[in-house]
Write an enzyme that holds these catalytic residues in place. Structure first.
Site, PDB file in Angstrom:
ATOM      1  CG  ASN A 136     -32.127 102.871  -3.300  1.00 21.63           C
ATOM      2  OD1 ASN A 136     -32.566 103.555  -4.287  1.00 21.63           O
ATOM      3  ND2 ASN A 136     -32.041 102.522  -2.141  1.00 21.63           N
ATOM      4  N   GLY A 163     -39.510 109.712   7.091  1.00 16.17           N
ATOM      5  CA  GLY A 163     -38.369 108.871   6.471  1.00 16.17           C
ATOM      6  C   GLY A 163     -39.429 108.806   5.631  1.00 16.17           C
ATOM      7  CB  ALA A 218     -33.930 107.778   2.510  1.00 18.44           C
ATOM      8  CG  ASP A 221     -32.389  96.806   3.507  1.00 16.95           C
ATOM      9  OD1 ASP A 221     -33.104  97.644   4.047  1.00 16.95           O
ATOM     10  OD2 ASP A 221     -33.705  95.864   2.359  1.00 16.95           O
ATOM     11  CG  ASP A 268     -35.067 100.933  10.474  1.00 21.82           C
ATOM     12  OD1 ASP A 268     -35.686 101.505  10.835  1.00 21.82           O
ATOM     13  OD2 ASP A 268     -35.621  99.199  10.092  1.00 21.82           O
ATOM     14  CG  PHE A 297     -42.467 106.602   2.901  1.00 25.45           C
ATOM     15  CD1 PHE A 297     -42.855 108.230   3.993  1.00 25.45           C
ATOM     16  CD2 PHE A 297     -43.418 107.231   1.624  1.00 25.45           C
ATOM     17  CE1 PHE A 297     -43.028 109.032   3.529  1.00 25.45           C
ATOM     18  CE2 PHE A 297     -44.434 108.484   1.391  1.00 25.45           C
ATOM     19  CZ  PHE A 297     -43.881 109.585   1.919  1.00 25.45           C
ATOM     20  CE  LYS A 308     -41.829  97.695   6.403  1.00 26.80           C
ATOM     21  NZ  LYS A 308     -42.045  97.801   5.258  1.00 26.80           N
ATOM     22  CE  LYS A 343     -38.413  99.809   9.850  1.00 31.75           C
ATOM     23  NZ  LYS A 343     -37.931 100.134   8.630  1.00 31.75           N
TER      24      LYS A 343
HETATM   25  O1  C5P Z   1     -38.264  98.216   6.653  1.00 34.14           O
HETATM   26  P1  C5P Z   1     -38.550  99.091   5.154  1.00 34.14           P
HETATM   27  O2  C5P Z   1     -37.109  99.509   4.956  1.00 34.14           O
HETATM   28  O3  C5P Z   1     -39.405  98.546   4.596  1.00 34.14           O
HETATM   29  O4  C5P Z   1     -38.981 100.289   5.886  1.00 34.14           O
HETATM   30  C1  C5P Z   1     -39.099 101.247   5.424  1.00 34.14           C
HETATM   31  C2  C5P Z   1     -38.564 102.502   5.691  1.00 34.14           C
HETATM   32  O5  C5P Z   1     -37.671 102.889   6.894  1.00 34.14           O
HETATM   33  C3  C5P Z   1     -38.911 104.145   5.293  1.00 34.14           C
HETATM   34  O6  C5P Z   1     -39.482 105.211   6.219  1.00 34.14           O
HETATM   35  C4  C5P Z   1     -36.980 104.160   5.269  1.00 34.14           C
HETATM   36  O7  C5P Z   1     -36.909 105.604   5.079  1.00 34.14           O
HETATM   37  C5  C5P Z   1     -36.573 103.099   7.013  1.00 34.14           C
HETATM   38  N1  C5P Z   1     -35.356 103.109   6.598  1.00 34.14           N
HETATM   39  C6  C5P Z   1     -34.238 103.856   7.411  1.00 34.14           C
HETATM   40  N2  C5P Z   1     -33.282 103.151   7.630  1.00 34.14           N
HETATM   41  C7  C5P Z   1     -33.500 101.505   7.319  1.00 34.14           C
HETATM   42  C8  C5P Z   1     -34.015 101.454   6.387  1.00 34.14           C
HETATM   43  C9  C5P Z   1     -35.088 102.326   6.419  1.00 34.14           C
HETATM   44  O8  C5P Z   1     -34.634 104.579   7.844  1.00 34.14           O
HETATM   45  N3  C5P Z   1     -31.585 101.041   6.988  1.00 34.14           N
END
Ligand code: C5P
Length: 432
Positions: free
Chosen positions: A229, A292, A294, A298, A328, A345, A359, A363
């Protein structure tokens, strides 16, 4: 027009070499002057084939220089005059050819000569065909210029002017200006080294270890293709710098193409989401605060081919790629029995507050930083950002500001809101 930034009143030489991305040079001049810089443009010998000196003169307000043998220049030594005038030199685009000349110290035109003659820090924004970028000669030249202390901005990956797809696109002008402002904010002029001034450090997070994930991840389809991305990692870098200034020990788990960071930051470079996951989990024991930032991919291809996938040769033939979901990372860190304080984030486009609040709870995060990415002037491809910091007892709105200011404000708020909790749960190893 903001003056309160690192480029305000800086004298910048913008070197433009002869690549198609040179057509973006006037936009870069605009972006730099908007930050308060005074910009003079120097074209390489052939750059005028791609961008006219007249446009560049109009936007910079200075005559464009391109001739080593300019009799009107001071003592007919234009390269020395310009080399001394410059606080900063940025070559954007730098082509494979100009890069090779810079790496090997050639001085055949005004641009390469002044780069040899200047004491100013030199930044390069490469732009070239992806095969040229990945050629071992180019890699070696990039390594060589890095060893001179030249700093690279980009390149990005994506569709290229030649119709191919891959790494080698010049970073967008606004992002180059932002990256430059960010680096210059930390340059100690006496050494030309990236340095955080000691007097700017304080002890709000001293004795604590902050681990930050930043940038994109790259998920290999085969040895040459991947899913990724547009994340630049800039917001993550800014947070790492702010945490460092607040006295923390900082680990930055950085995805590919994340720009250079301060030498006092313990940087762990990773490529895929799985690498980032492993690095994040390995950091838990020493981490007091995990942030986090980054943009983790996905999904990854279920199978990454070991050989380059070949075309079938039949126009219109389809190919399908099976994807599997990545773990995640932040949710796993938050679920760990020995978890640090965890901040995530959330980039949202609709019902932003409701989604971000949900969220945070889903999380198990202590706080979440909401970015409304439906506004195109902030976020992903911008040097600016706006956010709402959401935690269990409240919400703090941080209006549009530079990513560095936002990072400073987030660290200030996190230190205020969670300072006591962080002090109480501080890792033993730090105090031993
Ligand atoms: O669910 P979403 O991707 O929107 O969540 C964003 C947050 O989750 C960010 O802090 C991102 O760094 C973290 N994230 C992660 N691992 C993933 C997807 C998102 O740590 N596989």
């Amino acid at each position: 027009m903001t003056k309160s930034n690192a480029l305000a009143d800086k004298q910048i030489i913008l070197g433009v070499s002869a690549g198609i991305a040179a057509y973006k040079a006037p936009l870069l001049v605009r972006a730099l002057t908007a930050l308060g810089a005074d910009v003079q443009v120097v074209l390489s010998a052939n750059a005028h084939h791609f961008v006219t000196p007249t446009s560049l003169q109009a936007v910079s307000g200075h005559p464009v220089r391109q001739n080593l043998w300019d009799e009107s220049a001071e003592a007919a030594m234009g390269h020395i005059e310009l080399a001394r005038w410059a606080d900063i030199v940025i070559v954007a685009p730098v082509t494979a050819n100009t890069l090779a000349h810079l790496a090997h110290g050639f001085a055949h035109d005004l641009l390469t000569t002044l780069c040899l003659a200047t004491e100013a820090p030199i930044f390069l924004a490469p732009a070239m065909n992806q095969q040229m970028y990945q050629h071992p000669a180019t890699s070696a030249n990039l390594e060589t210029v890095r060893s001179y202390g030249y700093q690279l901005i980009g390149p990005e990956s994506g569709e290229q002017a030649c119709g191919e797809f891959g790494p080698g696109r010049m970073t967008e002008p606004n992002d180059i200006a932002g990256a430059l402002a960010f680096s210059v904010a930390n340059i100690d002029q006496s050494t030309s080294q990236t340095k955080i001034r000691p007097d700017l450090r304080d002890d709000r997070l001293s004795g604590l270890t902050v681990t930050i994930t930043a940038g994109p991840t790259v998920e290999a389809i085969d040895p040459v293709r991947y899913i990724s991305n547009h994340s630049s990692g800039l917001q993550g870098i800014c947070l790492a710098e702010s945490a460092l200034r607040a006295g923390a020990s900082v680990n930055l788990i950085a995805g590919p193409r994340v720009a250079q960071t301060h030498p006092d930051i313990n940087r762990i470079d990773v490529i895929s989401a799985e690498d980032m996951f492993n690095a994040a989990m390995a950091s838990i024991q020493e981490t007091d605060l995990f942030i986090g930032v980054a943009a983790v991919a996905d999904y990854r291809p279920a199978v990454s081919a070991t050989e380059k996938m070949k075309r079938s040769g039949e126009p219109g033939a389809g190919v399908s790629l099976e994807l599997v979901e990545n773990k995640d990372i932040i949710a796993h860190v938050a679920e760990h029995p020995d978890r640090p304080l965890v901040v995530g984030f959330a980039a949202e486009t609709n019902d932003t507050l409701a989604h971000a609040r949900a969220k945070r709870i889903r999380k198990k995060l202590d706080a979440i930083v909401l970015n409304d990415v439906s506004d195109p002037t902030i976020g992903f491809n911008s040097t600016h950002n706006a956010a709402t910091l959401i935690y269990d007892h409240g919400e703090v709105t941080l209006p549009k500001q530079s990513k560095q200011q936002l990072a400073d404000n987030l660290i200030t708020n996190l230190a205020e809101i969670f300072g006591k909790k962080l002090a109480d749960t501080k890792r033993q190893s730090v105090t031993n």
